[in-house]
Design a protein around this motif. Structure first.
Motif, mmCIF file in Angstrom:
data_model
loop_
_atom_site.group_PDB
_atom_site.id
_atom_site.type_symbol
_atom_site.label_atom_id
_atom_site.label_comp_id
_atom_site.label_asym_id
_atom_site.label_seq_id
_atom_site.Cartn_x
_atom_site.Cartn_y
_atom_site.Cartn_z
ATOM 1 N N ALA A 127 0.708 -1.580 0.037
ATOM 2 C CA ALA A 127 0.194 0.081 0.169
ATOM 3 C C ALA A 127 0.973 1.337 0.335
ATOM 4 C CB ALA A 127 -0.910 -0.109 1.411
ATOM 5 N N ALA A 128 1.617 1.256 0.605
ATOM 6 C CA ALA A 128 2.877 2.383 0.404
ATOM 7 C C ALA A 128 3.788 2.893 -0.302
ATOM 8 C CB ALA A 128 3.379 2.202 1.828
ATOM 9 N N VAL A 129 4.063 1.423 -1.777
ATOM 10 C CA VAL A 129 4.711 2.034 -2.911
ATOM 11 C C VAL A 129 3.435 2.255 -3.850
ATOM 12 C CG1 VAL A 129 5.083 0.314 -4.495
ATOM 13 C CG2 VAL A 129 5.966 0.204 -2.134
ATOM 14 N N LEU A 130 2.004 1.997 -3.655
ATOM 15 C CA LEU A 130 1.336 1.929 -4.299
ATOM 16 C C LEU A 130 0.753 3.604 -3.736
ATOM 17 C CD1 LEU A 130 -1.469 -0.152 -4.380
ATOM 18 C CD2 LEU A 130 0.153 0.307 -6.617
ATOM 19 N N MET A 131 0.865 4.192 -2.568
ATOM 20 C CA MET A 131 0.958 5.435 -2.539
ATOM 21 C C MET A 131 2.133 6.660 -2.727
ATOM 22 S SD MET A 131 -2.101 6.039 -0.654
ATOM 23 C CE MET A 131 -1.526 8.086 0.700
ATOM 24 N N SER A 132 3.052 6.113 -3.054
ATOM 25 C CA SER A 132 4.212 6.906 -3.962
ATOM 26 C C SER A 132 4.323 7.020 -5.201
ATOM 27 C CB SER A 132 5.261 6.652 -3.225
ATOM 28 O OG SER A 132 5.594 4.965 -4.173
ATOM 29 N N LEU A 133 3.348 6.186 -5.767
ATOM 30 C CA LEU A 133 3.880 5.788 -7.720
ATOM 31 C C LEU A 133 2.655 6.974 -7.374
ATOM 32 C CD1 LEU A 133 2.981 2.158 -8.474
ATOM 33 C CD2 LEU A 133 5.091 3.771 -8.657
ATOM 34 N N PRO A 134 3.428 7.791 -9.117
ATOM 35 C CA PRO A 134 2.390 9.025 -9.826
ATOM 36 C C PRO A 134 1.354 8.685 -10.085
ATOM 37 C CG PRO A 134 4.333 8.997 -10.888
ATOM 38 C CD PRO A 134 5.227 7.331 -9.685
ATOM 39 N N ASP A 135 0.097 9.399 -10.872
ATOM 40 C CA ASP A 135 -1.366 9.017 -11.517
ATOM 41 C C ASP A 135 -0.472 8.454 -12.003
ATOM 42 O OD1 ASP A 135 -2.376 9.859 -9.297
ATOM 43 O OD2 ASP A 135 -2.505 11.601 -10.177
ATOM 44 N N THR A 136 0.066 8.298 -13.837
ATOM 45 C CA THR A 136 1.213 8.240 -14.671
ATOM 46 C C THR A 136 1.517 6.317 -14.938
ATOM 47 O OG1 THR A 136 3.000 8.997 -14.268
ATOM 48 C CG2 THR A 136 1.269 10.134 -16.032
ATOM 49 N N LEU A 137 2.269 5.945 -13.594
ATOM 50 C CA LEU A 137 2.877 4.544 -13.871
ATOM 51 C C LEU A 137 1.567 4.166 -12.986
ATOM 52 C CD1 LEU A 137 6.285 5.745 -11.962
ATOM 53 C CD2 LEU A 137 5.566 4.481 -13.686
ATOM 54 N N LEU A 138 1.016 4.688 -11.686
ATOM 55 C CA LEU A 138 -0.411 3.718 -11.144
ATOM 56 C C LEU A 138 -1.274 3.311 -12.255
ATOM 57 C CD1 LEU A 138 -1.578 2.982 -8.277
ATOM 58 C CD2 LEU A 138 -2.677 4.560 -8.012
ATOM 59 N N ALA A 139 -1.824 4.203 -13.331
ATOM 60 C CA ALA A 139 -2.621 3.954 -14.044
ATOM 61 C C ALA A 139 -2.083 2.836 -14.645
ATOM 62 C CB ALA A 139 -3.093 4.424 -15.211
ATOM 63 N N GLN A 140 -0.987 2.138 -15.002
ATOM 64 C CA GLN A 140 -0.285 1.100 -15.821
ATOM 65 C C GLN A 140 -0.172 0.035 -14.897
ATOM 66 O OE1 GLN A 140 3.419 1.970 -17.918
ATOM 67 N NE2 GLN A 140 2.527 4.615 -17.931
ATOM 68 N N VAL A 141 -0.561 0.355 -13.886
ATOM 69 C CA VAL A 141 -0.384 -1.445 -13.190
ATOM 70 C C VAL A 141 -0.853 -1.936 -13.029
ATOM 71 C CG1 VAL A 141 0.320 -2.017 -10.872
ATOM 72 C CG2 VAL A 141 1.163 -0.033 -11.346
ATOM 73 N N ASP A 142 -1.376 -2.911 -13.250
ATOM 74 C CA ASP A 142 -2.570 -4.064 -13.366
ATOM 75 C C ASP A 142 -2.406 -4.792 -12.270
ATOM 76 O OD1 ASP A 142 -4.278 -5.550 -15.074
ATOM 77 O OD2 ASP A 142 -3.407 -7.489 -14.520
ATOM 78 N N ARG A 143 -0.963 -5.388 -11.755
ATOM 79 C CA ARG A 143 -1.677 -5.865 -10.388
ATOM 80 C C ARG A 143 -0.298 -5.727 -9.550
ATOM 81 N NH1 ARG A 143 -4.502 -10.942 -9.859
ATOM 82 N NH2 ARG A 143 -5.884 -11.514 -11.563
ATOM 83 N N ILE A 144 -0.530 -6.363 -7.739
ATOM 84 C CA ILE A 144 0.815 -5.798 -7.245
ATOM 85 C C ILE A 144 0.346 -6.932 -6.202
ATOM 86 C CG2 ILE A 144 -0.394 -3.781 -5.313
ATOM 87 C CD1 ILE A 144 2.337 -3.003 -4.893
#
Length: 366
Positions: free
Chosen positions: A289-306
């Protein structure tokens, strides 16, 4: 030659003015003191005969019972043979009448002037005593007056504040909802309609908390009274970071694992969190969850699974060609995100590439 008794010798003739005064014979030895005789004294030199002429007058016996005539001169002859003429003034020798006692039952009363002076003296004494009392109590009176003024001022201010705060002039007539992005402000305002019409000092904050608890997107809020008639509610929304796949669909959760929204279908724009080997609230979940909070919106939109089985093994999979990212732990996440963006820009998105940024100082592309 002896004189027969009872015969008084004739007085000697008065001395002539031309003849010199005879020499006074020597005084004979003192004879035994006899009863003094008083003879009339001669008048003053300018008004009558001389002292020698008065001495020739016969001595009259002194009558102790008869009052002395003040106008009559008295000749006092001492033991030495000298004669003195004393005239008593009429005022000092006049017999003085004794003061008659006051009549029975009669009181002496002071005159009007004496009463007036007494009243003046009493009033002056009272004025002096009052002035002295004021002088000695001046400091305490000044301190008492100061405290009375301060207390009266404070009491007046409190009264004015209470009357103003609890009066209808400061009643809630408007609700201002601020800080919402996913929530509809009108929906929040309609939930707080029961506060309209209440004075700002009587707003029920417990009722506001119960009304806002029905909105999962609200993480925290603050209420501010804005006189004269506005109640402002500032809301901090939860930031959803991932989806949890369930038997009925997907749950949108934030970094604390709170379900923000439920849907039967996958909500686009959010990665799916794989909880294989972990659970909500575990160290692996908190790291992911901490990694997802630190990602910018452009990278967060590309992530499919974590996934985050352990805090040091956070991995992500991008949509499309399935490129994989080895993230490691949640430390230096901002630096890792910047390096990952630069590495992605150098590669073809259609190729299955693996980016290892667990050590940001020496990233690896496989």
């Amino acid at each position: 030659m002896k004189r027969p008794p009872g015969i008084t010798p004739p007085p000697p003739p008065p001395p002539s003015a031309a003849e010199p005064p005879a020499e006074r014979p020597k005084r004979a030895p003192r004879a035994p003191r006899a009863t003094p005789a008083v003879r009339p004294a001669a008048p003053s030199r300018s008004a009558g005969p001389s002292r020698d002429q008065d001495a020739t007058q016969p001595i009259e016996p002194l009558d102790r019972g008869r009052p002395v005539d003040p106008s009559r001169p008295v000749d006092l002859t001492g033991a030495l043979g000298r004669t003195r003429s004393v005239t008593l003034p009429a005022e000092s020798t006049a017999p003085r009448k004794p003061d008659s006692p006051p009549a029975a039952g009669r009181k002496r009363t002071a005159g009007p002037d004496a009463k007036r002076e007494l009243r003046k003296a009493t009033a002056a004494r009272r004025r002096f005593e009052r002035s002295e009392a004021r002088r000695f109590t001046q400091r305490s009176r000044r301190r008492r007056i100061t405290w009375m003024i301060v207390g009266g001022t404070l009491a007046g201010l409190v009264l004015v504040v209470l009357l103003t705060a609890y009066s209808p002039l400061l009643a809630v007539r408007q609700l201002a909802v601020e800080g919402t992005t996913r929530l509809d402000p009108a929906t929040v305002s309609s939930a707080l309609d029961d506060q309209l019409g209440k004075p700002l000092a009587l707003v029920d904050y417990g009722a506001i908390e119960r009304d806002l608890a029905g909105f999962p997107y609200i993480e925290s809020y603050s209420v501010e009274a804005r006189p004269p008639d506005t109640l402002a509610v500032r809301i901090v929304e939860r930031r959803p970071v991932a989806l949890l796949q369930t038997a009925t669909g997907f749950d949108l959760i934030d970094a604390a694992g709170v379900v923000v929204q439920q849907s039967g279908e996958r909500i686009p724009g959010f990665p799916v969190l794989d909880l294989t080997g972990t659970e909500i609230g575990s160290p692996g979940f908190q790291a992911a969850a901490a990694v997802l909070m630190s990602l910018p919106d452009t990278l967060l939109a590309q992530v499919d699974r974590i996934s985050g089985t352990t805090p040091d093994s956070v991995t992500m999979v991008f949509a499309g060609a399935g490129q994989r990212v080895v993230w490691g732990d949640a430390d230096e996440s901002e630096l890792k995100a910047q390096i990952l963006q630069k590495l992605i820009a150098t590669q073809d998105p259609s190729l299955p590439v693996e980016y290892d940024v667990s050590s940001p100082q020496s990233p690896v592309i496989r």
